[in-house]
Design a protein around this motif. Structure first.
Motif, PDB file in Angstrom:
ATOM      1  N   LEU A  12      32.376 -65.206  41.657  1.00  0.00           N
ATOM      2  CA  LEU A  12      32.309 -63.750  41.844  1.00  0.00           C
ATOM      3  C   LEU A  12      32.380 -62.975  40.532  1.00  0.00           C
ATOM      4  O   LEU A  12      32.160 -61.765  40.512  1.00  0.00           O
ATOM      5  CB  LEU A  12      33.461 -63.283  42.750  1.00  0.00           C
ATOM      6  CG  LEU A  12      33.483 -63.862  44.167  1.00  0.00           C
ATOM      7  CD1 LEU A  12      34.676 -63.295  44.941  1.00  0.00           C
ATOM      8  CD2 LEU A  12      32.193 -63.589  44.923  1.00  0.00           C
ATOM      9  N   HIS A  13      32.721 -63.649  39.430  1.00  0.00           N
ATOM     10  CA  HIS A  13      32.894 -62.925  38.168  1.00  0.00           C
ATOM     11  C   HIS A  13      32.228 -63.689  37.019  1.00  0.00           C
ATOM     12  O   HIS A  13      32.825 -64.550  36.386  1.00  0.00           O
ATOM     13  CB  HIS A  13      34.393 -62.736  37.893  1.00  0.00           C
ATOM     14  CG  HIS A  13      34.695 -61.786  36.767  1.00  0.00           C
ATOM     15  ND1 HIS A  13      35.663 -60.808  36.859  1.00  0.00           N
ATOM     16  CD2 HIS A  13      34.169 -61.665  35.526  1.00  0.00           C
ATOM     17  CE1 HIS A  13      35.710 -60.142  35.715  1.00  0.00           C
ATOM     18  NE2 HIS A  13      34.814 -60.640  34.883  1.00  0.00           N
ATOM     19  N   CYS A  14      30.962 -63.349  36.787  1.00  0.00           N
ATOM     20  CA  CYS A  14      30.223 -63.995  35.712  1.00  0.00           C
ATOM     21  C   CYS A  14      29.288 -62.966  35.075  1.00  0.00           C
ATOM     22  O   CYS A  14      28.468 -62.350  35.762  1.00  0.00           O
ATOM     23  CB  CYS A  14      29.424 -65.175  36.270  1.00  0.00           C
ATOM     24  SG  CYS A  14      28.455 -66.014  35.013  1.00  0.00           S
ATOM     25  N   HIS A  15      29.451 -62.782  33.765  1.00  0.00           N
ATOM     26  CA  HIS A  15      28.613 -61.804  33.047  1.00  0.00           C
ATOM     27  C   HIS A  15      27.319 -62.459  32.573  1.00  0.00           C
ATOM     28  O   HIS A  15      27.361 -63.503  31.910  1.00  0.00           O
ATOM     29  CB  HIS A  15      29.354 -61.266  31.821  1.00  0.00           C
ATOM     30  CG  HIS A  15      30.562 -60.451  32.156  1.00  0.00           C
ATOM     31  ND1 HIS A  15      30.567 -59.075  32.123  1.00  0.00           N
ATOM     32  CD2 HIS A  15      31.807 -60.815  32.554  1.00  0.00           C
ATOM     33  CE1 HIS A  15      31.774 -58.624  32.466  1.00  0.00           C
ATOM     34  NE2 HIS A  15      32.546 -59.673  32.729  1.00  0.00           N
ATOM     35  N   LEU A  16      26.227 -61.803  32.872  1.00  0.00           N
ATOM     36  CA  LEU A  16      24.906 -62.328  32.484  1.00  0.00           C
ATOM     37  C   LEU A  16      24.794 -62.492  30.965  1.00  0.00           C
ATOM     38  O   LEU A  16      24.393 -63.559  30.475  1.00  0.00           O
ATOM     39  CB  LEU A  16      23.815 -61.376  33.002  1.00  0.00           C
ATOM     40  CG  LEU A  16      22.383 -61.665  32.573  1.00  0.00           C
ATOM     41  CD1 LEU A  16      21.893 -62.982  33.165  1.00  0.00           C
ATOM     42  CD2 LEU A  16      21.443 -60.526  32.990  1.00  0.00           C
ATOM     43  N   ILE A 184      37.220 -53.656  39.554  1.00  0.00           N
ATOM     44  CA  ILE A 184      37.622 -53.153  38.232  1.00  0.00           C
ATOM     45  C   ILE A 184      38.271 -54.285  37.431  1.00  0.00           C
ATOM     46  O   ILE A 184      39.129 -54.993  37.935  1.00  0.00           O
ATOM     47  CB  ILE A 184      38.616 -51.958  38.361  1.00  0.00           C
ATOM     48  CG1 ILE A 184      37.987 -50.798  39.165  1.00  0.00           C
ATOM     49  CG2 ILE A 184      39.071 -51.477  36.983  1.00  0.00           C
ATOM     50  CD1 ILE A 184      38.897 -49.571  39.345  1.00  0.00           C
ATOM     51  N   HIS A 185      37.848 -54.433  36.156  1.00  0.00           N
ATOM     52  CA  HIS A 185      38.563 -55.315  35.222  1.00  0.00           C
ATOM     53  C   HIS A 185      39.904 -54.629  34.962  1.00  0.00           C
ATOM     54  O   HIS A 185      39.931 -53.521  34.399  1.00  0.00           O
ATOM     55  CB  HIS A 185      37.839 -55.384  33.880  1.00  0.00           C
ATOM     56  CG  HIS A 185      36.719 -56.355  33.787  1.00  0.00           C
ATOM     57  ND1 HIS A 185      35.504 -56.147  34.357  1.00  0.00           N
ATOM     58  CD2 HIS A 185      36.628 -57.557  33.154  1.00  0.00           C
ATOM     59  CE1 HIS A 185      34.707 -57.168  34.078  1.00  0.00           C
ATOM     60  NE2 HIS A 185      35.368 -58.041  33.357  1.00  0.00           N
ATOM     61  N   ALA A 186      41.004 -55.233  35.340  1.00  0.00           N
ATOM     62  CA  ALA A 186      42.315 -54.590  35.129  1.00  0.00           C
ATOM     63  C   ALA A 186      43.404 -55.637  34.986  1.00  0.00           C
ATOM     64  O   ALA A 186      43.365 -56.670  35.643  1.00  0.00           O
ATOM     65  CB  ALA A 186      42.633 -53.647  36.282  1.00  0.00           C
ATOM     66  N   GLY A 207      39.271 -57.687  38.548  1.00  0.00           N
ATOM     67  CA  GLY A 207      38.788 -58.627  37.537  1.00  0.00           C
ATOM     68  C   GLY A 207      39.967 -59.061  36.671  1.00  0.00           C
ATOM     69  O   GLY A 207      40.631 -58.221  36.075  1.00  0.00           O
ATOM     70  N   HIS A 208      40.253 -60.336  36.647  1.00  0.00           N
ATOM     71  CA  HIS A 208      41.414 -60.924  35.942  1.00  0.00           C
ATOM     72  C   HIS A 208      42.723 -60.627  36.702  1.00  0.00           C
ATOM     73  O   HIS A 208      43.162 -61.433  37.491  1.00  0.00           O
ATOM     74  CB  HIS A 208      41.501 -60.491  34.470  1.00  0.00           C
ATOM     75  CG  HIS A 208      40.314 -60.924  33.673  1.00  0.00           C
ATOM     76  ND1 HIS A 208      40.183 -62.226  33.231  1.00  0.00           N
ATOM     77  CD2 HIS A 208      39.192 -60.275  33.279  1.00  0.00           C
ATOM     78  CE1 HIS A 208      39.037 -62.335  32.578  1.00  0.00           C
ATOM     79  NE2 HIS A 208      38.405 -61.175  32.602  1.00  0.00           N
ATOM     80  N   GLY A 209      43.355 -59.477  36.402  1.00  0.00           N
ATOM     81  CA  GLY A 209      44.573 -59.083  37.122  1.00  0.00           C
ATOM     82  C   GLY A 209      45.785 -59.953  36.855  1.00  0.00           C
ATOM     83  O   GLY A 209      46.786 -59.866  37.573  1.00  0.00           O
ATOM     84  N   THR A 264      34.157 -68.047  35.813  1.00  0.00           N
ATOM     85  CA  THR A 264      33.959 -68.414  34.406  1.00  0.00           C
ATOM     86  C   THR A 264      34.047 -67.224  33.454  1.00  0.00           C
ATOM     87  O   THR A 264      34.297 -67.399  32.282  1.00  0.00           O
ATOM     88  CB  THR A 264      32.569 -69.044  34.199  1.00  0.00           C
ATOM     89  OG1 THR A 264      31.579 -68.087  34.594  1.00  0.00           O
ATOM     90  CG2 THR A 264      32.412 -70.331  34.981  1.00  0.00           C
ATOM     91  N   ASP A 265      33.756 -66.012  33.955  1.00  0.00           N
ATOM     92  CA  ASP A 265      33.656 -64.800  33.132  1.00  0.00           C
ATOM     93  C   ASP A 265      32.394 -64.879  32.276  1.00  0.00           C
ATOM     94  O   ASP A 265      31.432 -64.156  32.523  1.00  0.00           O
ATOM     95  CB  ASP A 265      34.906 -64.602  32.263  1.00  0.00           C
ATOM     96  CG  ASP A 265      35.156 -63.153  31.925  1.00  0.00           C
ATOM     97  OD1 ASP A 265      34.482 -62.291  32.490  1.00  0.00           O
ATOM     98  OD2 ASP A 265      36.044 -62.876  31.092  1.00  0.00           O
ATOM     99  N   ASN A 266      32.400 -65.763  31.261  1.00  0.00           N
ATOM    100  CA  ASN A 266      31.253 -65.889  30.352  1.00  0.00           C
ATOM    101  C   ASN A 266      31.004 -67.357  30.065  1.00  0.00           C
ATOM    102  O   ASN A 266      31.741 -67.963  29.299  1.00  0.00           O
ATOM    103  CB  ASN A 266      31.566 -65.163  29.045  1.00  0.00           C
ATOM    104  CG  ASN A 266      31.799 -63.699  29.272  1.00  0.00           C
ATOM    105  OD1 ASN A 266      30.898 -62.980  29.694  1.00  0.00           O
ATOM    106  ND2 ASN A 266      33.014 -63.252  29.043  1.00  0.00           N
TER     107      ASN A 266
HETATM  108 ZN   LIG Z   1      34.687 -60.032  32.878  1.00  0.00          ZN
END
Ligand SMILES: [Zn+2]
Length: 318
Positions: A12-16, A184-186, A207-209, A264-266
């Motif tokens: 659910l959280h992966c930046h292109l 929200i990344h928070a 996002g993260h948290g 993975t995030d990135n």
């Molecule tokens: Zn991120």
């Protein structure tokens, strides 16, 4: 083959732009793969600001429709390769307007890349904390236009330390008025207060948290409202949020009853895959296949999907 690579997964959280294929970039730039990897991959932990600057190399490469389409297609291919069955891919469309592309062209190119792959995936459009409200609002507007056409939500990324979440009340009021859902990344570089603000604004996921661990009340709120965290283990080490894996609160968060998803995030920037993340979680915290399946079910439950789509995906984990 790596352990867990055959396991079905949801991300659910992966930046292109943080997940560009080095092989593809090598073709685009006609530079050898080693040189490309040096620019794309963060080899040792950096503070978040320096880490984010690494995005610029990737962003500057992604200023044409063809490249955006190819980048999205390649990322979907990488995800399929490790048995991802559903993904929400995010990126900051405004960053790709440097050579004159419009937001419409940018979003359509990335959507085209996704739909030309076999992966079931949706897009989340990132706003940036550093940008003017009006620019961020234009991201909400374009998201609204493409809702149900491949775009699922908007997000807020960027420097939490310099631009705390409480500054963005009006922006998220606008998103709510426009009926555009958001995450929200928070509580990554910021504090548990950023998480509380994000929850109060109406974020569907955080996002993260990870900083929730610092405050009992925040943890209770996450549980009561059933708001999941998008945990990105390696990324938190690479940005020095934690000095080492042992200090990371992922196990404590899950054991407390908070819903956690693994991401993975990135992929390129942090030199990881979802399979690698599962291996690290197994190695450092003893997570089992059963627990990974549970986390994937949580991810499906909180994904931007219809009930019918969720039911269909959940069959993979029964
Ligand atoms: Zn991120």
């Amino acid at each position: 083959m790596k352990k867990y690579s055959n396991l079905k997964k949801v991300e659910l959280h992966c930046h292109l732009d943080g997940s560009l294929s080095p092989t593809k970039v090598s073709k685009w730039t006609r530079k050898d793969i080693k040189t490309v990897e040096k620019s794309l991959i963060v080899k040792k932990p950096l503070d978040l600001q320096a880490y984010l600057e690494h995005f610029n190399y990737a962003i500057n490469l992604l200023q044409t429709k063809t490249r955006l389409k190819e980048a999205a297609f390649e990322l979907c291919k990488d995800m399929l390769h490790e048995n991802v069955i559903y993904a929400e891919i995010r990126f900051d469309p405004v960053a790709h307007t440097k050579k004159g592309l419009t937001l419409k062209e940018i979003v359509e190119s990335v959507l085209e890349g996704i739909s030309s792959s076999n992966l079931k995936a949706k897009l989340i459009l990132c706003m940036k904390r550093e940008r003017d409200t009006e620019v961020n609002k234009s991201v909400i507007d374009i998201a609204k236009k493409y809702l149900k056409k491949g775009v699922a939500a908007v997000d807020l990324a960027g420097s939490e330390e310099n631009y705390p979440t409480n500054l963005f009340k009006d922006l998220f009021t606008y998103a709510k008025e426009q009926e555009v859902p958001f995450v929200i990344h928070a509580g990554e570089a910021g504090t548990f207060k950023d998480i509380e603000d994000a929850i109060n604004f109406g974020a569907k996921r955080i996002g993260h948290g990870v900083k929730a661990i610092k405050d009992f009340r925040t943890m209770e709120t996450l549980k009561q409202k059933d708001i999941p965290l998008e945990v990105c283990l390696t990324s938190n080490i690479m940005t020095k949020t934690y000095d080492n894996f042992k200090e990371h609160p992922v196990r404590r968060l899950i054991d407390s009853g908070i819903s956690v998803t693994i991401n993975t995030d990135n992929r390129t920037l942090s030199y990881t895959t979802l399979t690698d993340e599962y291996n690290l979680l197994n190695k450092h915290f003893g997570f089992s296949t059963k627990e990974f399946n549970e986390m994937n079910k949580i991810a499906i439950k909180h994904a931007f999907l219809t009930d019918r789509e969720k039911e269909e995906l959940l069959k993979n984990f029964s």
